[in-house]
Design a protein around this motif. Sequence first.
Motif, mmCIF file in Angstrom:
data_model
loop_
_atom_site.group_PDB
_atom_site.id
_atom_site.type_symbol
_atom_site.label_atom_id
_atom_site.label_comp_id
_atom_site.label_asym_id
_atom_site.label_seq_id
_atom_site.Cartn_x
_atom_site.Cartn_y
_atom_site.Cartn_z
ATOM 1 N N ASP A 141 -21.552 -32.972 3.519
ATOM 2 C CA ASP A 141 -21.117 -32.305 2.293
ATOM 3 C C ASP A 141 -20.479 -30.957 2.603
ATOM 4 O O ASP A 141 -19.472 -30.579 2.010
ATOM 5 C CB ASP A 141 -22.286 -32.134 1.327
ATOM 6 N N ILE A 142 -21.053 -30.227 3.558
ATOM 7 C CA ILE A 142 -20.471 -28.944 3.978
ATOM 8 C C ILE A 142 -19.075 -29.178 4.542
ATOM 9 O O ILE A 142 -18.135 -28.441 4.229
ATOM 10 C CB ILE A 142 -21.383 -28.236 5.003
ATOM 11 N N ALA A 143 -18.923 -30.211 5.349
ATOM 12 C CA ALA A 143 -17.619 -30.523 5.933
ATOM 13 C C ALA A 143 -16.608 -30.890 4.851
ATOM 14 O O ALA A 143 -15.445 -30.487 4.927
ATOM 15 C CB ALA A 143 -17.751 -31.659 6.940
ATOM 16 N N ARG A 144 -17.045 -31.622 3.833
ATOM 17 C CA ARG A 144 -16.141 -31.988 2.742
ATOM 18 C C ARG A 144 -15.659 -30.747 1.983
ATOM 19 O O ARG A 144 -14.481 -30.633 1.650
ATOM 20 C CB ARG A 144 -16.837 -32.936 1.772
ATOM 21 N N VAL A 145 -16.575 -29.838 1.720
ATOM 22 C CA VAL A 145 -16.206 -28.615 1.012
ATOM 23 C C VAL A 145 -15.249 -27.786 1.865
ATOM 24 O O VAL A 145 -14.235 -27.282 1.370
ATOM 25 C CB VAL A 145 -17.457 -27.802 0.619
ATOM 26 N N ASN A 146 -15.558 -27.640 3.145
ATOM 27 C CA ASN A 146 -14.676 -26.882 4.036
ATOM 28 C C ASN A 146 -13.294 -27.513 4.128
ATOM 29 O O ASN A 146 -12.277 -26.808 4.180
ATOM 30 C CB ASN A 146 -15.288 -26.771 5.437
ATOM 31 N N THR A 147 -13.234 -28.834 4.147
ATOM 32 C CA THR A 147 -11.953 -29.536 4.204
ATOM 33 C C THR A 147 -11.131 -29.261 2.949
ATOM 34 O O THR A 147 -9.927 -29.011 3.034
ATOM 35 C CB THR A 147 -12.179 -31.050 4.375
ATOM 36 N N GLU A 148 -11.768 -29.293 1.805
ATOM 37 C CA GLU A 148 -11.055 -29.030 0.551
ATOM 38 C C GLU A 148 -10.564 -27.582 0.490
ATOM 39 O O GLU A 148 -9.435 -27.326 0.071
ATOM 40 C CB GLU A 148 -11.958 -29.322 -0.651
ATOM 41 N N ILE A 149 -11.382 -26.651 0.944
ATOM 42 C CA ILE A 149 -10.965 -25.240 0.969
ATOM 43 C C ILE A 149 -9.756 -25.073 1.881
ATOM 44 O O ILE A 149 -8.780 -24.410 1.525
ATOM 45 C CB ILE A 149 -12.137 -24.340 1.421
ATOM 46 N N ARG A 150 -9.791 -25.679 3.042
ATOM 47 C CA ARG A 150 -8.678 -25.569 3.998
ATOM 48 C C ARG A 150 -7.419 -26.236 3.452
ATOM 49 O O ARG A 150 -6.313 -25.715 3.620
ATOM 50 C CB ARG A 150 -9.083 -26.197 5.331
ATOM 51 N N ALA A 151 -7.560 -27.370 2.803
ATOM 52 C CA ALA A 151 -6.405 -28.059 2.231
ATOM 53 C C ALA A 151 -5.742 -27.194 1.166
ATOM 54 O O ALA A 151 -4.511 -27.141 1.076
ATOM 55 C CB ALA A 151 -6.831 -29.395 1.633
ATOM 56 N N ARG A 152 -6.542 -26.507 0.378
ATOM 57 C CA ARG A 152 -5.977 -25.616 -0.640
ATOM 58 C C ARG A 152 -5.257 -24.431 -0.006
ATOM 59 O O ARG A 152 -4.227 -23.984 -0.509
ATOM 60 C CB ARG A 152 -7.075 -25.121 -1.578
ATOM 61 N N GLU A 153 -5.802 -23.918 1.089
ATOM 62 C CA GLU A 153 -5.130 -22.818 1.812
ATOM 63 C C GLU A 153 -3.776 -23.273 2.316
ATOM 64 O O GLU A 153 -2.782 -22.539 2.224
ATOM 65 C CB GLU A 153 -5.991 -22.336 2.979
ATOM 66 N N LEU A 154 -3.714 -24.470 2.877
ATOM 67 C CA LEU A 154 -2.452 -24.975 3.419
ATOM 68 C C LEU A 154 -1.437 -25.253 2.312
ATOM 69 O O LEU A 154 -0.246 -25.025 2.479
ATOM 70 C CB LEU A 154 -2.706 -26.233 4.244
ATOM 71 N N ARG A 155 -1.898 -25.764 1.164
ATOM 72 C CA ARG A 155 -0.994 -25.996 0.030
ATOM 73 C C ARG A 155 -0.447 -24.689 -0.527
ATOM 74 O O ARG A 155 0.677 -24.636 -0.976
ATOM 75 C CB ARG A 155 -1.726 -26.760 -1.079
ATOM 76 N N ALA A 156 -1.266 -23.644 -0.471
ATOM 77 C CA ALA A 156 -0.821 -22.347 -0.995
ATOM 78 C C ALA A 156 0.278 -21.752 -0.125
ATOM 79 O O ALA A 156 1.152 -21.041 -0.619
ATOM 80 C CB ALA A 156 -2.008 -21.391 -1.079
ATOM 81 N N ARG A 157 0.240 -22.029 1.166
ATOM 82 C CA ARG A 157 1.273 -21.514 2.078
ATOM 83 C C ARG A 157 2.614 -22.208 1.866
ATOM 84 O O ARG A 157 3.647 -21.621 2.063
ATOM 85 C CB ARG A 157 0.856 -21.722 3.531
ATOM 86 N N ALA A 158 2.577 -23.478 1.528
ATOM 87 C CA ALA A 158 3.798 -24.271 1.432
ATOM 88 C C ALA A 158 4.584 -23.966 0.175
ATOM 89 O O ALA A 158 4.332 -23.270 -0.679
ATOM 90 C CB ALA A 158 3.460 -25.748 1.449
#
Length: 66
Positions: free
Chosen positions: A49-66
Amino acid sequence: MKGNELHNMTDEELQKKLGELKSELFNLRFRHASGQLENPMSIVSCKRDIARVNTEIRARELRARA
């Protein structure tokens, strides 16, 4: 915890959930070390569950850059 649940959360909710999961993992490890944990697979589940949350946070960071 499902991925759909995470997609619908806000950034603040994700950070709060991450903190809750980390404290839960600490408690699970403590109970495991003292021999009071009934289901050791709950540690694995919490880590995922921690990994899933971290993955979603990172995906949002990458989308914000694009």
